[in-house]
Motif scaffolding. Sequence first.
Motif, short mmCIF file in Angstrom:
data_model
loop_
_atom_site.label_atom_id
_atom_site.label_comp_id
_atom_site.label_asym_id
_atom_site.label_seq_id
_atom_site.Cartn_x
_atom_site.Cartn_y
_atom_site.Cartn_z
N SER A 297 -3.30 -11.30 -11.01
CA SER A 297 -4.12 -12.35 -10.41
C SER A 297 -5.25 -12.77 -11.33
CB SER A 297 -4.72 -11.86 -9.10
OG SER A 297 -3.72 -11.57 -8.17
N ASP B 9 -2.77 2.88 -4.77
CA ASP B 9 -1.80 1.80 -4.51
C ASP B 9 -0.45 2.34 -4.06
OD1 ASP B 9 -3.38 -0.36 -4.88
OD2 ASP B 9 -2.59 -0.90 -6.86
N ASP C 213 -0.86 -7.13 -8.04
CA ASP C 213 0.21 -6.65 -8.91
C ASP C 213 -0.33 -6.34 -10.29
OD1 ASP C 213 3.38 -7.80 -10.18
OD2 ASP C 213 2.73 -5.81 -9.59
N ILE D 208 2.49 0.86 -3.19
CA ILE D 208 3.76 0.29 -3.67
C ILE D 208 4.13 0.89 -5.02
CG2 ILE D 208 4.93 -1.82 -4.40
CD1 ILE D 208 3.23 -3.33 -2.31
N LYS E 107 -8.34 -5.67 -1.35
CA LYS E 107 -7.50 -4.55 -1.79
C LYS E 107 -6.05 -4.92 -1.47
CE LYS E 107 -11.34 -2.47 -2.75
NZ LYS E 107 -11.89 -2.59 -4.11
N ASP E 108 -5.55 -5.80 -2.28
CA ASP E 108 -4.30 -6.49 -1.98
C ASP E 108 -3.30 -6.22 -3.11
OD1 ASP E 108 -2.32 -8.24 -1.34
OD2 ASP E 108 -3.49 -10.06 -1.66
N GLU E 109 -2.51 -5.19 -2.94
CA GLU E 109 -1.64 -4.77 -4.03
C GLU E 109 -0.61 -5.84 -4.38
OE1 GLU E 109 0.47 -1.11 -3.41
OE2 GLU E 109 0.95 -0.90 -5.53
N LEU E 110 -0.02 -6.47 -3.37
CA LEU E 110 0.96 -7.50 -3.67
C LEU E 110 0.31 -8.69 -4.37
CD1 LEU E 110 3.35 -7.80 -0.59
CD2 LEU E 110 3.89 -7.00 -2.88
N GLY E 111 -0.84 -9.07 -3.90
CA GLY E 111 -1.52 -10.23 -4.47
C GLY E 111 -2.02 -9.98 -5.87
#
Lengths: 558, 200
Positions: free
Chosen positions: A55, A383, A51, A385, A45-49
């Motif tokens: 990915s 999310d 986006d 961000i 659960k990696d919002e930056l990764g």
Amino acid sequence: MPEFDVCVIGSGAGGGPVAATVAAAGRSVVVIEKGRWLRREDFFKDELGRDRHDSYTPDLHLEPQVVEDRNGSGGWSARPTPEAGWDFWNGSLVGGASNLMSGFFHRLKPQDFRLLSEFGPVDGANVADWPISYDDLEPFYDRVERVVGVSGRAVQHGLADRRSSADFPYPPLVEHPLAQWFDRTCVERGLDPIPVPRAILPHPVDGRRGCEYTGICAGYGCSSGAKGSSRAALLSRAVATGNCEVRAESMAAGIVSDARGRAVAVEYFDRERRRRRVTAKVFVVACQAIETARLLLMSTGPAHPRGLANRHGLVGKNLLFSAAGFGIGHLPFEKFSTSEVEELRSPFPFLNRALQDWYSFAPENGSARMKGGTLDFLLLHPDPISRAIAQTSAKNGPLWGWPLKRRLVRHFREEQHVRFEVFADWMPHDDCHVTLDPDVRDHWGLPVARVRVGRHPRNKRVVEFLTERGAEVLRAMGAERIRTRPSAGPSTNLLAGTCRFGDDPRTSVLDRDCRAHDVENLYVTDGSFMPTGGSVPYTWTIYANSFRVADRIVERLD
Amino acid sequence: MTTELPKTASRGGWGYRLSRREFLVRIAAAGLVAGALARCGAARQDGWRMAELDEMGARLTTAEWETIAAAQDRLLPSAPDSPGARDVNAIGYLDGAMLFLIGSEARDLVRRGSVRLNELAEGRGVTRFSALAEATQAELLHELHDETDGDWTAVVLRHTLEALLGDPVYGVNTGQVGWTWLGIVGRYPRPPRAEQGRGG
């Protein structure tokens, strides 16, 4: 002698059911998939990764498409996707976009199969009836519930689905208390709130864990395996039979056909970028509507000079999106009692409610009844961000500094939010289609899809009507600061059409079994077969139809 | 059957680009370097990493670092009860993003904005934007905002908020202060630490 009984190109919701069914029947199947094979443990659960889908989708400079849209002078302007600012990729990985879906599952209604007969022609639109009925597809909707895993609760309402089983095989997910608020509001207004089925398991089944209730579904791979992706629910089982081989990171470059017009092989680039070939008795294309059309158009042969299955120039025509609209309302805690605030603060992420009261409607101006659509109600995606960035928007310019911090606190700590999404028919018409771009090529040297995205005015009219209805419901729930956005543009995550099925080879690419009229051993099983899209998300229907066609393929192999 | 693809077919390199996560892993590494630089002033560091990054010519200079960090303090100020840009390594993250995430156009925009803020500062009698009082800095930020149609503040603010609420494995949101402040929970499984470099 062909190497495999069946070769499936594309591993998403259109390809997975065929692979699983053929493999379970003891036949050999190879799946060609452009994307990587990620496992459950590869998803975070990696919002930056992530986006959004970044990915999981290709670099637009390596794999562009070309968007052809209306310009200010009434003509069409074409721009490659790196310049256009948007694109149509939805998930290049084993399991395709089904890995990244929210899993809001709705069946089509019987009227969706007879749009022309039920509502009559629409000026400038190529509306057509389907060659099959809801009853033909119903057993396969039922199979999807059991095999892919759909949780829910069957209730009686005005448009309740005709079901061959009494209820869903898996109980509904735990709901946010707002679902009860929503139900009360709707019943008071004479509406029928519908619990939304989800392609998410509530408890462990066959090695897949139950839902972990992060609510971080849309745009993310599921790390528990609860989400019914083609990868988790179907391909893993297919591979376990020993009859299915998945060739990941393999880009199909063309389907080779012989002088008689039969498909004989698929050529593809493997992960080392070597050109390879695989042979099979039967070929199934399921690359999502745009890429499916592109592959067929690229696949010229001695009997198919205009592309495979394209004798009448119909491949790529009548591309469908979904007509879409959005709305959001805010429920500030200060308006509610202590016990109500406690409910609003509940950590459960799923509202899971829909309204289909306006699936068809009579406009107030007295014109004829027309097709409407579905309103799905949900909580905001968690999310942080993207939510925080949205808070920088203000009437008098962007917000920053202390006012932004104050607003962030209000948004995240002092209110709840309900939003809705509109799903309505995208009218098929002559200015929404896929061709091969004459100039732009991808990094394999293959011509890319050129997508014309003309909009029919009916889309906007219907979406505006539904968006107004959604806003009324939010208002009745006590929401404030309601904002709506009826969209005239295409919803790039819902793609169908381009190879519509029908009984007449002069007006359709595929027959009622989704076999190409022109190519005896070629099938298309993603959403490309749909002449009209219906007013719900497509995934359940794509899964169901793919199971239906898979049965036909197994029968012919027997 | 195997055939080699002609290399002329390539447009921009072979295969997929680095994944976004791989970029971010590098940002975290760049952030470490940036942090070290900040601690020892303008001192240069040896080693392959700095050489490689300098060669790309994209990193923030000391002046840019100071100016943009001060601007970020205005965009997301720090308080005892709530984290601001300086508490979440926002400037280190933007420095890394200059290298790996944002395109050359946005990089130039960030740079030009930094130069412009110092030019505007000269009009207020100082040579460095960072030396101005907070209220004056805020005024000049609004001027820059208007001059750039909001583009500069949009890029810098976006990256500041990413630093506030991104996963700490990327060298931001230090100790999860951003998540704690706004009550963000349940983001699991979290991505692995940068050096493990796994997955999608």
